[in-house]
Scaffold this motif. Structure first.
Motif, PDB file in Angstrom:
ATOM      1  N   SER A 104       0.830  -1.198   0.000  1.00 31.44           N
ATOM      2  CA  SER A 104       0.000   0.000   0.000  1.00 31.44           C
ATOM      3  C   SER A 104       0.866   1.249   0.000  1.00 31.44           C
ATOM      4  O   SER A 104       1.986   1.256   0.532  1.00 31.44           O
ATOM      5  CB  SER A 104      -0.934   0.011   1.213  1.00 31.44           C
ATOM      6  OG  SER A 104      -0.193   0.114   2.400  1.00 31.44           O
ATOM      7  N   VAL A 105       0.320   2.301  -0.599  1.00 32.00           N
ATOM      8  CA  VAL A 105       0.967   3.612  -0.647  1.00 32.00           C
ATOM      9  C   VAL A 105      -0.071   4.621  -0.184  1.00 32.00           C
ATOM     10  O   VAL A 105      -1.161   4.699  -0.751  1.00 32.00           O
ATOM     11  CB  VAL A 105       1.450   3.956  -2.071  1.00 32.00           C
ATOM     12  CG1 VAL A 105       2.119   5.322  -2.100  1.00 32.00           C
ATOM     13  CG2 VAL A 105       2.395   2.887  -2.594  1.00 32.00           C
ATOM     14  N   LYS A 106       0.255   5.390   0.841  1.00 35.12           N
ATOM     15  CA  LYS A 106      -0.664   6.382   1.403  1.00 35.12           C
ATOM     16  C   LYS A 106       0.046   7.725   1.549  1.00 35.12           C
ATOM     17  O   LYS A 106       1.223   7.776   1.936  1.00 35.12           O
ATOM     18  CB  LYS A 106      -1.163   5.946   2.793  1.00 35.12           C
ATOM     19  CG  LYS A 106      -1.796   4.563   2.831  1.00 35.12           C
ATOM     20  CD  LYS A 106      -3.123   4.533   2.134  1.00 35.12           C
ATOM     21  CE  LYS A 106      -3.737   3.150   2.280  1.00 35.12           C
ATOM     22  NZ  LYS A 106      -4.608   2.798   1.197  1.00 35.12           N
ATOM     23  N   ALA A 118       6.188  -6.846  -2.991  1.00 39.24           N
ATOM     24  CA  ALA A 118       5.049  -7.354  -2.222  1.00 39.24           C
ATOM     25  C   ALA A 118       5.201  -7.032  -0.741  1.00 39.24           C
ATOM     26  O   ALA A 118       6.313  -6.937  -0.225  1.00 39.24           O
ATOM     27  CB  ALA A 118       4.938  -8.866  -2.414  1.00 39.24           C
ATOM     28  N   ASN A 119       4.067  -6.841  -0.071  1.00 38.94           N
ATOM     29  CA  ASN A 119       4.017  -6.591   1.365  1.00 38.94           C
ATOM     30  C   ASN A 119       4.854  -5.371   1.775  1.00 38.94           C
ATOM     31  O   ASN A 119       5.621  -5.411   2.729  1.00 38.94           O
ATOM     32  CB  ASN A 119       4.452  -7.838   2.151  1.00 38.94           C
ATOM     33  CG  ASN A 119       4.030  -7.762   3.597  1.00 38.94           C
ATOM     34  OD1 ASN A 119       2.986  -7.223   3.923  1.00 38.94           O
ATOM     35  ND2 ASN A 119       4.863  -8.290   4.476  1.00 38.94           N
ATOM     36  N   CYS A 137       9.114  -4.232   2.944  1.00 38.32           N
ATOM     37  CA  CYS A 137       9.710  -2.989   3.445  1.00 38.32           C
ATOM     38  C   CYS A 137       8.629  -2.070   4.007  1.00 38.32           C
ATOM     39  O   CYS A 137       7.476  -2.111   3.581  1.00 38.32           O
ATOM     40  CB  CYS A 137      10.451  -2.263   2.329  1.00 38.32           C
ATOM     41  SG  CYS A 137      11.913  -3.122   1.751  1.00 38.32           S
ATOM     42  N   THR A 138       9.027  -1.240   4.956  1.00 31.91           N
ATOM     43  CA  THR A 138       8.160  -0.200   5.499  1.00 31.91           C
ATOM     44  C   THR A 138       8.906   1.120   5.413  1.00 31.91           C
ATOM     45  O   THR A 138      10.000   1.254   5.967  1.00 31.91           O
ATOM     46  CB  THR A 138       7.789  -0.506   6.964  1.00 31.91           C
ATOM     47  OG1 THR A 138       7.139  -1.775   7.022  1.00 31.91           O
ATOM     48  CG2 THR A 138       6.872   0.563   7.529  1.00 31.91           C
ATOM     49  N   ASP A 153      13.119  -6.378   3.241  1.00 29.81           N
ATOM     50  CA  ASP A 153      13.043  -6.397   4.706  1.00 29.81           C
ATOM     51  C   ASP A 153      13.649  -5.165   5.370  1.00 29.81           C
ATOM     52  O   ASP A 153      14.235  -5.252   6.447  1.00 29.81           O
ATOM     53  CB  ASP A 153      13.706  -7.666   5.255  1.00 29.81           C
ATOM     54  CG  ASP A 153      13.068  -8.937   4.737  1.00 29.81           C
ATOM     55  OD1 ASP A 153      11.824  -9.008   4.752  1.00 29.81           O
ATOM     56  OD2 ASP A 153      13.800  -9.840   4.304  1.00 29.81           O
ATOM     57  N   CYS A 154      13.489  -3.991   4.759  1.00 24.62           N
ATOM     58  CA  CYS A 154      14.015  -2.752   5.340  1.00 24.62           C
ATOM     59  C   CYS A 154      12.893  -1.967   6.016  1.00 24.62           C
ATOM     60  O   CYS A 154      11.739  -2.016   5.597  1.00 24.62           O
ATOM     61  CB  CYS A 154      14.651  -1.889   4.254  1.00 24.62           C
ATOM     62  SG  CYS A 154      16.169  -2.574   3.592  1.00 24.62           S
ATOM     63  N   ALA A 155      13.262  -1.244   7.059  1.00 23.40           N
ATOM     64  CA  ALA A 155      12.330  -0.350   7.756  1.00 23.40           C
ATOM     65  C   ALA A 155      13.014   1.006   7.886  1.00 23.40           C
ATOM     66  O   ALA A 155      13.992   1.145   8.627  1.00 23.40           O
ATOM     67  CB  ALA A 155      11.968  -0.913   9.118  1.00 23.40           C
ATOM     68  N   LEU A 156      12.510   1.998   7.156  1.00 19.12           N
ATOM     69  CA  LEU A 156      13.088   3.341   7.160  1.00 19.12           C
ATOM     70  C   LEU A 156      12.040   4.332   7.647  1.00 19.12           C
ATOM     71  O   LEU A 156      10.909   4.337   7.155  1.00 19.12           O
ATOM     72  CB  LEU A 156      13.551   3.738   5.759  1.00 19.12           C
ATOM     73  CG  LEU A 156      14.503   2.796   5.030  1.00 19.12           C
ATOM     74  CD1 LEU A 156      14.811   3.327   3.635  1.00 19.12           C
ATOM     75  CD2 LEU A 156      15.769   2.593   5.823  1.00 19.12           C
ATOM     76  N   THR A 157      12.425   5.166   8.600  1.00 16.61           N
ATOM     77  CA  THR A 157      11.538   6.182   9.138  1.00 16.61           C
ATOM     78  C   THR A 157      12.236   7.531   9.109  1.00 16.61           C
ATOM     79  O   THR A 157      13.337   7.672   9.662  1.00 16.61           O
ATOM     80  CB  THR A 157      11.125   5.839  10.587  1.00 16.61           C
ATOM     81  OG1 THR A 157      10.522   4.544  10.604  1.00 16.61           O
ATOM     82  CG2 THR A 157      10.149   6.864  11.142  1.00 16.61           C
ATOM     83  N   ASN A 158      11.608   8.508   8.451  1.00 14.26           N
ATOM     84  CA  ASN A 158      12.134   9.872   8.355  1.00 14.26           C
ATOM     85  C   ASN A 158      13.569   9.902   7.858  1.00 14.26           C
ATOM     86  O   ASN A 158      14.408  10.627   8.394  1.00 14.26           O
ATOM     87  CB  ASN A 158      12.011  10.602   9.694  1.00 14.26           C
ATOM     88  CG  ASN A 158      10.571  10.754  10.119  1.00 14.26           C
ATOM     89  OD1 ASN A 158       9.689  10.956   9.287  1.00 14.26           O
ATOM     90  ND2 ASN A 158      10.312  10.622  11.399  1.00 14.26           N
TER      91      ASN A 158
END
Length: 182
Positions: A104-106, A118-119, A137-138, A153-158
């Motif tokens: 999803s893209v929001k 995917a996911n 990824c998130t 499998d990456c998680a990046l915030t700001n």
């Protein structure tokens, strides 16, 4: 009548657009442009650049220099319906976009020819053209520069991801600038 010519200011005086710019000792110049109607914005910091990009969906079709057409200009109507289930109406997505299952893209702006695996969850991001984001990824509040690659499998915030930068598999980063070392 035509608009008056733009004027520029140099370090030691006002000069019209017809000539005679005086020598400047400070090296500071300020330019003005008369713009009639439409959308105009200025970005002089990362924060204002981010805000300017998030203005795009809010102004679509209302005196703006870009097409009032909805996202996915290169897709057939059936494909658009499927994509709108994964991409929020508060997004702008350019041509050549591909997205995997359960992604999803929001509240984001996505450039041309980007692919999302995917996911993947993308929220409040600015993603430039030719970016590849792999599975699981998130990304939240990120700016991803042109031709970057985010491995699985990456998680990046700001985070800000630099031009052509490769984010390695399973990277977890918060408030970081991910760029090539000089």
């Amino acid at each position: 009548p035509p608009p008056p010519p733009a004027a520029s200011v140099s370090g030691n005086g006002l000069v019209d657009s017809e000539g005679g710019a005086a020598a400047t000792t400070t090296g500071i110049r300020c330019h003005a442009l008369v713009y009639h109607g439409g959308y105009c914005s200025r970005a002089d910091s990362l924060a204002s650049y981010r805000e300017m990009n998030f203005e795009v969906p809010r102004h679509q079709g209302h005196n703006v220099p870009w097409s009032p057409e909805p996202s996915f200009p290169d897709k057939a109507e059936d494909d658009k319906k499927a994509l709108f289930k994964k991409v929020g109406s508060d997004c702008v997505v350019a041509e050549g976009f591909a997205i995997g299952d359960k992604s999803s893209v929001k509240k984001s702006v996505v450039g041309k020819h980007c692919s999302v695996g995917a996911n993947v969850k993308i929220v409040n991001c600015i993603i430039h053209s030719h970016v590849k984001i792999q599975d699981n990824c998130t990304l939240t509040g990120c700016i991803i520069s042109k031709e970057a690659y985010v491995d699985k499998d990456c998680a990046l915030t700001n985070c800000q991801v630099g031009l052509k930068f490769v984010v390695e598999e399973e990277t977890e980063a918060k408030n970081e600038n991910l760029v090539e070392d000089d």
